[in-house]
Design a protein around this motif. Sequence first.
Motif, PDB file in Angstrom:
ATOM      1  N   TYR A   1      -2.513  -0.628 -10.835  1.00 24.01           N
ATOM      2  CA  TYR A   1      -1.488  -0.271 -11.818  1.00 24.01           C
ATOM      3  C   TYR A   1      -2.055  -0.315 -13.233  1.00 24.01           C
ATOM      4  O   TYR A   1      -1.808   0.596 -14.042  1.00 24.01           O
ATOM      5  CB  TYR A   1      -0.297  -1.218 -11.709  1.00 24.01           C
ATOM      6  CG  TYR A   1       0.787  -0.922 -12.720  1.00 24.01           C
ATOM      7  CD1 TYR A   1       1.739   0.063 -12.473  1.00 24.01           C
ATOM      8  CD2 TYR A   1       0.843  -1.608 -13.936  1.00 24.01           C
ATOM      9  CE1 TYR A   1       2.727   0.350 -13.409  1.00 24.01           C
ATOM     10  CE2 TYR A   1       1.819  -1.331 -14.867  1.00 24.01           C
ATOM     11  CZ  TYR A   1       2.765  -0.345 -14.601  1.00 24.01           C
ATOM     12  OH  TYR A   1       3.729  -0.056 -15.529  1.00 24.01           O
ATOM     13  N   ARG A   2      -2.799  -1.350 -13.540  1.00 29.14           N
ATOM     14  CA  ARG A   2      -3.348  -1.470 -14.894  1.00 29.14           C
ATOM     15  C   ARG A   2      -4.306  -0.331 -15.206  1.00 29.14           C
ATOM     16  O   ARG A   2      -4.284   0.235 -16.303  1.00 29.14           O
ATOM     17  CB  ARG A   2      -4.067  -2.811 -15.053  1.00 29.14           C
ATOM     18  CG  ARG A   2      -4.565  -3.045 -16.465  1.00 29.14           C
ATOM     19  CD  ARG A   2      -5.336  -4.347 -16.593  1.00 29.14           C
ATOM     20  NE  ARG A   2      -5.775  -4.532 -17.969  1.00 29.14           N
ATOM     21  CZ  ARG A   2      -6.818  -3.933 -18.532  1.00 29.14           C
ATOM     22  NH1 ARG A   2      -7.528  -3.070 -17.811  1.00 29.14           N
ATOM     23  NH2 ARG A   2      -7.149  -4.148 -19.782  1.00 29.14           N
ATOM     24  N   ARG A   3      -5.138   0.044 -14.256  1.00 26.21           N
ATOM     25  CA  ARG A   3      -6.113   1.105 -14.506  1.00 26.21           C
ATOM     26  C   ARG A   3      -5.455   2.477 -14.616  1.00 26.21           C
ATOM     27  O   ARG A   3      -5.933   3.321 -15.371  1.00 26.21           O
ATOM     28  CB  ARG A   3      -7.163   1.113 -13.388  1.00 26.21           C
ATOM     29  CG  ARG A   3      -8.071  -0.109 -13.424  1.00 26.21           C
ATOM     30  CD  ARG A   3      -9.164  -0.045 -12.399  1.00 26.21           C
ATOM     31  NE  ARG A   3     -10.072  -1.188 -12.541  1.00 26.21           N
ATOM     32  CZ  ARG A   3     -11.137  -1.397 -11.771  1.00 26.21           C
ATOM     33  NH1 ARG A   3     -11.420  -0.524 -10.812  1.00 26.21           N
ATOM     34  NH2 ARG A   3     -11.910  -2.432 -11.963  1.00 26.21           N
ATOM     35  N   GLU A   4      -4.384   2.696 -13.894  1.00 24.03           N
ATOM     36  CA  GLU A   4      -3.753   4.008 -13.906  1.00 24.03           C
ATOM     37  C   GLU A   4      -2.721   4.162 -15.019  1.00 24.03           C
ATOM     38  O   GLU A   4      -2.416   5.293 -15.413  1.00 24.03           O
ATOM     39  CB  GLU A   4      -3.095   4.282 -12.552  1.00 24.03           C
ATOM     40  CG  GLU A   4      -4.109   4.431 -11.419  1.00 24.03           C
ATOM     41  CD  GLU A   4      -3.466   4.862 -10.107  1.00 24.03           C
ATOM     42  OE1 GLU A   4      -2.393   5.494 -10.148  1.00 24.03           O
ATOM     43  OE2 GLU A   4      -4.039   4.561  -9.044  1.00 24.03           O
ATOM     44  N   TYR A   5      -2.193   3.051 -15.553  1.00 12.77           N
ATOM     45  CA  TYR A   5      -1.115   3.153 -16.538  1.00 12.77           C
ATOM     46  C   TYR A   5      -1.348   2.363 -17.825  1.00 12.77           C
ATOM     47  O   TYR A   5      -0.627   2.577 -18.799  1.00 12.77           O
ATOM     48  CB  TYR A   5       0.205   2.667 -15.918  1.00 12.77           C
ATOM     49  CG  TYR A   5       0.673   3.506 -14.767  1.00 12.77           C
ATOM     50  CD1 TYR A   5       1.390   4.675 -14.977  1.00 12.77           C
ATOM     51  CD2 TYR A   5       0.381   3.140 -13.459  1.00 12.77           C
ATOM     52  CE1 TYR A   5       1.814   5.456 -13.915  1.00 12.77           C
ATOM     53  CE2 TYR A   5       0.803   3.913 -12.385  1.00 12.77           C
ATOM     54  CZ  TYR A   5       1.511   5.067 -12.625  1.00 12.77           C
ATOM     55  OH  TYR A   5       1.928   5.843 -11.569  1.00 12.77           O
ATOM     56  N   ARG A   6      -2.326   1.476 -17.847  1.00  8.40           N
ATOM     57  CA  ARG A   6      -2.494   0.622 -19.017  1.00  8.40           C
ATOM     58  C   ARG A   6      -3.949   0.534 -19.505  1.00  8.40           C
ATOM     59  O   ARG A   6      -4.241  -0.260 -20.382  1.00  8.40           O
ATOM     60  CB  ARG A   6      -2.009  -0.805 -18.706  1.00  8.40           C
ATOM     61  CG  ARG A   6      -0.516  -0.932 -18.461  1.00  8.40           C
ATOM     62  CD  ARG A   6       0.263  -0.771 -19.761  1.00  8.40           C
ATOM     63  NE  ARG A   6       1.690  -1.003 -19.575  1.00  8.40           N
ATOM     64  CZ  ARG A   6       2.561  -0.057 -19.288  1.00  8.40           C
ATOM     65  NH1 ARG A   6       2.148   1.201 -19.139  1.00  8.40           N
ATOM     66  NH2 ARG A   6       3.843  -0.337 -19.136  1.00  8.40           N
ATOM     67  N   TRP A  53       0.836  -1.210   0.000  1.00  8.93           N
ATOM     68  CA  TRP A  53       0.000   0.000   0.000  1.00  8.93           C
ATOM     69  C   TRP A  53       0.871   1.262   0.000  1.00  8.93           C
ATOM     70  O   TRP A  53       0.732   2.127  -0.870  1.00  8.93           O
ATOM     71  CB  TRP A  53      -0.920  -0.013   1.209  1.00  8.93           C
ATOM     72  CG  TRP A  53      -1.963   1.075   1.208  1.00  8.93           C
ATOM     73  CD1 TRP A  53      -2.065   2.117   0.328  1.00  8.93           C
ATOM     74  CD2 TRP A  53      -3.047   1.227   2.126  1.00  8.93           C
ATOM     75  NE1 TRP A  53      -3.148   2.906   0.644  1.00  8.93           N
ATOM     76  CE2 TRP A  53      -3.762   2.379   1.736  1.00  8.93           C
ATOM     77  CE3 TRP A  53      -3.474   0.503   3.233  1.00  8.93           C
ATOM     78  CZ2 TRP A  53      -4.885   2.820   2.430  1.00  8.93           C
ATOM     79  CZ3 TRP A  53      -4.593   0.940   3.930  1.00  8.93           C
ATOM     80  CH2 TRP A  53      -5.292   2.079   3.530  1.00  8.93           C
ATOM     81  N   VAL A  54       1.772   1.362   0.955  1.00 11.60           N
ATOM     82  CA  VAL A  54       2.629   2.547   1.050  1.00 11.60           C
ATOM     83  C   VAL A  54       3.560   2.624  -0.157  1.00 11.60           C
ATOM     84  O   VAL A  54       3.756   3.696  -0.756  1.00 11.60           O
ATOM     85  CB  VAL A  54       3.435   2.521   2.361  1.00 11.60           C
ATOM     86  CG1 VAL A  54       4.407   3.694   2.412  1.00 11.60           C
ATOM     87  CG2 VAL A  54       2.505   2.552   3.567  1.00 11.60           C
ATOM     88  N   GLY A  55       4.129   1.480  -0.529  1.00  4.83           N
ATOM     89  CA  GLY A  55       5.057   1.462  -1.656  1.00  4.83           C
ATOM     90  C   GLY A  55       4.401   1.865  -2.958  1.00  4.83           C
ATOM     91  O   GLY A  55       4.970   2.653  -3.731  1.00  4.83           O
ATOM     92  N   TYR A  56       3.199   1.357  -3.196  1.00  7.97           N
ATOM     93  CA  TYR A  56       2.522   1.723  -4.446  1.00  7.97           C
ATOM     94  C   TYR A  56       2.141   3.202  -4.446  1.00  7.97           C
ATOM     95  O   TYR A  56       2.227   3.864  -5.488  1.00  7.97           O
ATOM     96  CB  TYR A  56       1.275   0.872  -4.651  1.00  7.97           C
ATOM     97  CG  TYR A  56       0.563   1.217  -5.941  1.00  7.97           C
ATOM     98  CD1 TYR A  56       1.037   0.751  -7.157  1.00  7.97           C
ATOM     99  CD2 TYR A  56      -0.555   2.053  -5.937  1.00  7.97           C
ATOM    100  CE1 TYR A  56       0.415   1.086  -8.347  1.00  7.97           C
ATOM    101  CE2 TYR A  56      -1.180   2.400  -7.119  1.00  7.97           C
ATOM    102  CZ  TYR A  56      -0.696   1.914  -8.325  1.00  7.97           C
ATOM    103  OH  TYR A  56      -1.311   2.270  -9.500  1.00  7.97           O
ATOM    104  N   SER A  57       1.730   3.729  -3.310  1.00 12.06           N
ATOM    105  CA  SER A  57       1.370   5.149  -3.237  1.00 12.06           C
ATOM    106  C   SER A  57       2.570   6.036  -3.567  1.00 12.06           C
ATOM    107  O   SER A  57       2.452   7.004  -4.333  1.00 12.06           O
ATOM    108  CB  SER A  57       0.831   5.480  -1.845  1.00 12.06           C
ATOM    109  OG  SER A  57      -0.347   4.743  -1.563  1.00 12.06           O
TER     110      SER A  57
END
Length: 267
Positions: A214-219, A19-23
């Motif tokens: 990740y897929r929704r925000e970048y792909r 959670w923190v890392g992805y943010s």
Amino acid sequence: MNELPLIDIVALAWFVVLWVGYSLFAKKRARHIHCLSSILRSLRVDWMYAVTHKDNHIADASLIGNVERNVTFFASSTVLVLAGVFTVLASSDAFVRVINQLPFTAEQTANLVILKLAGLAAILVFAFFKFTWSIRQFGFVSVLLGMAPNMSRSTVSEEARDRYARNTAKVLDQAGHEYNYGLRAYYFALAYLCWFTNPLFFIVASAVVVGVLYRREYRSRVLRALLATKGFEPGPMPEDERKAQLKATSTRLEEFENELKDNKQGD
């Protein structure tokens, strides 16, 4: 921690790191790679700049109000879900019996279940604060829209229009970010629910949530469509666009420093 088995400690640590890392990853990556956050920031600047050339802002106010209602819905729903969690806490023994009867469920004590419910409540409280702060910031945008008719006058310089558009878009962008953080908390809360059955499910669900985000925000297809409106393609930002963003950021910092100097001189 004596109540928490080693596998549960590992699963919880994995959850927090993801959670923190992805943010942090998403926040840093948005400065260099085209994503939903970066393209929406650009579109919001264009929107607010268009506002400075219009006399009628009813449609703009309606759009802001519509988004604000959506955020308010999530904030209200979070309070109801929190009430449900506290209700389960009050009858934790019955809840433990139900959980232990489910297939593929690891045996767990009442104290462990209470600890997990407390963690779920903490996630919901975090989401509530994010949603309510987003609501307040959308209210600030409404105030800025209220002064927009002054910016549409022919006597206003293009520099003033640009400054208004960029700063109003910044407030709108921050409101959108807070809304996004609240929604992200909901995504991870769904993964957290898997911890009540099995810590291995919890580990897998946390990774799945990161993959979906990740897929929704970048792909995603919607990202491609949004980028196409500006003639962009998914991937790294062009050098001129990155420089423009850095210039806008440095300009805001210079304005802030000048304000601090003026305040000190006034004191």
